[in-house]
Design an enzyme around this catalytic site. Structure first.
Site, PDB file in Angstrom:
ATOM      1  CB  CYS A  56      17.213 -18.087  13.405  1.00 51.27           C
ATOM      2  SG  CYS A  56      16.370 -16.302  13.693  1.00 51.27           S
ATOM      3  CB  CYS A  73      16.046 -16.694  16.782  1.00 52.50           C
ATOM      4  SG  CYS A  73      15.316 -16.610  15.354  1.00 52.50           S
ATOM      5  CG  ASP A  74      18.949 -19.450  18.122  1.00 53.95           C
ATOM      6  OD1 ASP A  74      18.295 -19.171  19.226  1.00 53.95           O
ATOM      7  OD2 ASP A  74      19.004 -20.368  17.486  1.00 53.95           O
TER       8      ASP A  74
END
Ligand code: NAP
Length: 311
Positions: free
Chosen positions: A135, A138-139
């Site tokens: 992701c 997300c990261d």
């Protein structure tokens, strides 16, 4: 039990599940949406969505999902942070075990979507959360000023690579072939980006850094020459597609060889009263708009079924 029998339960809160929720809620069926392991589905971890009709400037994926959720709630849809543990579709009403209790419902809409696919290397699995991610949104932030790799040759990989250029100093886009599934526009954007370097005909053999508990690099193999090499990167992002979340229905519904729920007339499963929509049954189009479309169809089938069989 009869007081507690629901007219319909929707598994999943992505684009298809929420569209089904809007339609069944407007039909006064008071749908219960089980939000699942990944609430909001894939749109909730994406960035700008440019191809959903009605948003000429595009819309952020999480915002689109939030709008749909509010729209469904306005008409009476209920939401619950729960996921299905097992289902018994052989009895009526259907029984849904969600761990803490068993729900009963006359109809079921399966909109459980698909989850990110992994390469399956032991070193990859050991380093998830330590430099290996599926992701980017997300990261990505954790890789500011670093060099990273994105794996895959489809639109997801292009999108991840482009997004990650905001943080990384360099993004290697590693693809196992020299032909890309990605749409022309996404591929052109990736190829034109000064921070992105395409590495084709190449597979990852091992993620380095298991002992150190952080990604130190990748051992690569060129599929054309067989030659191995080391690429020094601090992160690896997977953009290699998704697996349908339908395993819990094996034996009760027909699944195809890759685990997608088989449907007829778009959303009908082999059990009357059970409908599947979105990425859990669509291996061909897999777009937000097609997921919304089949979510709508599933909701209309539920209405028809309840009219014919009584509520
Ligand atoms: P995809 O189109 O199925 O592409 C998956 C890619 O990963 C392929 O290039 C495939 O290689 C590669 N791959 C699969 N398994 C692999 C493995 N074990 N090792 C190495 N490589 C592997 O999946 P996607 O990119 O997630 O896209 C899915 C759908 O969503 C598509 O319809 C796409 O258009 C849509 N989508 C659209 C957007 C957008 O429009 N902005 C963004 C994301 C996704 P091969 O080609 O060799 O099989």
């Amino acid at each position: 039990m009869s007081d507690n029998i629901r007219d319909t339960v929707i598994l999943g809160s992505g684009c298809s599940g929420l569209t089904a929720a809007i339609y069944t809620a407007r039909a006064n069926l008071k749908p219960l949406v089980l939000e699942g392991h990944e609430p909001g589905g894939q749109l909730s971890i994406t960035t700008l969505v440019e191809n959903f009709p009605g948003f000429p400037e595009g819309i952020q994926g999480p915002q689109l999902i939030e709008n749909m959720k509010q729209q469904a709630a306005r008409f009476g849809a209920e939401f619950r942070m729960a996921h299905l543990v097992s289902a018994d579709l052989s009895r009526r009403p259907f029984a849904l075990n969600i761990g803490s209790e068993t729900l009963h419902t006359r109809t079921l809409i399966i909109a459980s979507g698909a989850s990110a696919r992994w390469l399956g290397l032991p070193s990859e699995q050991a380093l998830i959360g330590h430099g290996v991610s599926s992701c980017a949104t997300c990261d990505g932030f954790f890789f500011s000023g670093k060099e990273i790799a994105v794996i895959g040759g489809g639109d997801s990989a292009m999108e991840e690579a482009l997004f990650l250029t905001r943080f990384a100093t360099k993004v290697y886009l590693i693809h196992r072939r020299d032909h890309f599934r990605a749409s022309r526009i996404m591929l052109d954007r990736a190829m034109a980006h000064p921070k992105i370097q395409l590495v084709t005909n190449t597979v990852v053999e091992e993620v380095l850094g298991v002992e150190e508990k952080e990604v130190k690099g990748l051992r690569l193999r060129n599929t054309a020459t067989g030659q191995e090499s080391i690429l020094h990167v601090s992160g690896m992002f997977l953009g290699i597609g998704h697996e349908p979340n339908a395993k819990m229905f094996a034996g009760q519904l027909d699944l195809d060889e890759d685990g997608y729920i088989k449907t007829q007339n778009y959303v009908l499963t082999r059990v009357p009263g059970v409908y599947a929509c979105g990425d859990v049954q669509d291996r061909r189009y897999r777009q937000a708009i097609t997921a919304a479309g089949t979510g709508c169809m599933a909701a209309l089938e539920v209405e028809k079924y309840l009219e014919e069989h009584g509520r």
